[in-house]
Enzyme design. Structure first.
Site, PDB file in Angstrom:
ATOM      1  N   ASP A 128     -52.315  85.922 -86.216  1.00  0.00           N
ATOM      2  CA  ASP A 128     -53.615  86.965 -86.581  1.00  0.00           C
ATOM      3  C   ASP A 128     -53.092  88.152 -85.940  1.00  0.00           C
ATOM      4  OD1 ASP A 128     -55.504  88.570 -87.025  1.00  0.00           O
ATOM      5  OD2 ASP A 128     -57.078  87.079 -86.072  1.00  0.00           O
ATOM      6  N   LYS A 180     -55.602  90.151 -92.447  1.00  0.00           N
ATOM      7  CA  LYS A 180     -57.075  90.749 -92.536  1.00  0.00           C
ATOM      8  C   LYS A 180     -56.867  92.165 -93.500  1.00  0.00           C
ATOM      9  CE  LYS A 180     -58.678  88.057 -89.391  1.00  0.00           C
ATOM     10  NZ  LYS A 180     -59.180  88.553 -88.085  1.00  0.00           N
ATOM     11  N   ASP A 194     -59.397  79.274 -82.504  1.00  0.00           N
ATOM     12  CA  ASP A 194     -58.740  80.565 -82.152  1.00  0.00           C
ATOM     13  C   ASP A 194     -58.954  81.042 -80.822  1.00  0.00           C
ATOM     14  OD1 ASP A 194     -57.839  83.048 -82.669  1.00  0.00           O
ATOM     15  OD2 ASP A 194     -59.126  83.767 -84.061  1.00  0.00           O
ATOM     16  N   GLU A 225     -54.801  79.140 -83.956  1.00  0.00           N
ATOM     17  CA  GLU A 225     -54.515  80.617 -84.398  1.00  0.00           C
ATOM     18  C   GLU A 225     -54.443  81.354 -83.248  1.00  0.00           C
ATOM     19  OE1 GLU A 225     -57.159  83.910 -87.015  1.00  0.00           O
ATOM     20  OE2 GLU A 225     -57.618  81.918 -87.511  1.00  0.00           O
ATOM     21  N   LYS A 272     -63.979  79.310 -81.846  1.00  0.00           N
ATOM     22  CA  LYS A 272     -63.457  80.248 -80.867  1.00  0.00           C
ATOM     23  C   LYS A 272     -63.316  79.855 -79.607  1.00  0.00           C
ATOM     24  CE  LYS A 272     -63.084  84.044 -83.688  1.00  0.00           C
ATOM     25  NZ  LYS A 272     -61.834  84.713 -83.879  1.00  0.00           N
TER      26      LYS A 272
END
Length: 336
Positions: A228, A250, A177, A203, A153
């Site tokens: 995403d 998701k 991400d 991402e 992240k």
């Protein structure tokens, strides 16, 4: 059918931080659907970005409890369409859809991947997520959990430097991400350095609605770009096809396994790479995701691995990334 709704507060092993938020606990709603002596379980976690809480989801379901309990359940697809007609949020629908799929498989005595006629002898290894933190703490998390693929992240002014420091401590594949924290220019500039550091893809670097920026990025980035926050529901897949090389689906955001399977088929039809991700679910939600993995290029189903304490039994992810599927039907979930 008989519905039971329960709130769990899931404690995390470490403070989990991304570019826009941090938390030590994850609120989760577990829904149980009981029918003909079998019980199916589903899950949806709260999320401040989408303004979803346990209370909002519970209230939605309670408003239509009687209609759901009187529903003549036959199979998940028709049940999902019924739920959509009641104008529930996708998060609430997800919990019910996962429970319905688990129930359906248990009634038939078959796991979902088998019902869907997919072969689970081959599947991608899940990544393990390293939340945004000081470099020392991020390194410590990697050492605590040696793993072949890490999702890192990011979302700072020193993101390339962070990845460079982490690379000194592992040969694992990296995925990064940014959770909407970068500009198009930053993404294009960062990509060559990240590629040299063994990053597989980026991402969601830009804000979810920055389609102009993404069009620029997709033509100039040397790394693949996976959507995403820009890919929430079924209609988003086609739009993402012109701006991304892959999509991260998701279950909580799209409304469960039923629409996710259609999104996977559409993405493949468009030549997109397909990933399914988690939102810090327990083994209830992770076991549902696992039923899809034979269909995927990438998977992020480490939610239960990030918890200090789990609440359910189901799919087991071994130290080498191998997945042990339960012998029960459906998603194979049972609450502890």
């Amino acid at each position: 059918m008989e519905i039971t709704i329960k709130k769990y507060v899931l404690p995390l092993k470490h403070t989990f931080s991304i570019s826009r938020e941090s938390h030590d606990f994850q609120d989760s709603m577990i829904v149980a659907l009981k029918h003909n002596g079998k019980t199916g379980y589903g899950e949806a976690t709260s999320n401040p970005y989408y303004k979803i809480t346990f209370s909002t989801m519970q209230a939605e379901i309670e408003n239509v409890r009687e209609e759901i309990e009187n529903y003549n359940f036959k199979e998940p697809e028709a049940f999902h369409a019924f739920l959509v007609s009641k104008n529930l949020s996708n998060f609430a629908i997800c919990a019910l859809d996962l429970a319905a799929n688990d129930l359906y498989g248990k009634l038939l005595g078959k796991p979902l991947y088998e019902i869907w006629q997919t072969d689970n002898s081959s599947y991608p290894v899940t990544n393990y997520t390293i939340g945004l933190d000081t470099v020392d703490k991020m390194v410590a998390k990697m050492k605590e959990m040696p793993w072949p693929i890490y999702k890192i992240k990011l979302g700072t002014q020193q993101d390339v430097e962070i990845v460079r420091e982490l690379r000194k401590h592992t040969d694992a594949i990296f995925r990064v991400d940014a959770n909407c924290a970068w500009t198009a220019e930053e993404t294009i500039l960062n990509a060559p350095y990240l590629k040299e550091l063994g990053v597989e893809f980026i991402e969601q670097p830009l804000k979810a609605d920055d389609w102009k920026g993404m069009e620029k990025v997709i033509h100039k980035s040397v790394l693949p770009i996976v959507a995403d926050e820009s890919c929430i529901v079924e209609s988003d897949v086609e739009k993402c096809g012109l701006h991304f090389t892959g999509v991260n689906i998701k279950l909580t955001k799209c409304g469960g396994l039923t629409p996710a399977r259609r999104m996977i088929a559409k993405a493949k039809e468009m030549g997109l790479k397909v990933m399914v991700g988690c939102m810090t679910e327990s083994t209830v939600g992770i076991s549902a995701i696992a039923q899809l993995i034979p269909q995927l290029d990438y998977v992020d189903m480490d939610g239960a691995m990030l918890l200090k304490e789990d609440i359910a039994d189901g799919v087991i992810i071994k130290d080498d990334g191998k997945v042990i599927f339960p012998s029960q039907g459906g998603s194979g979930v049972s609450l502890r």
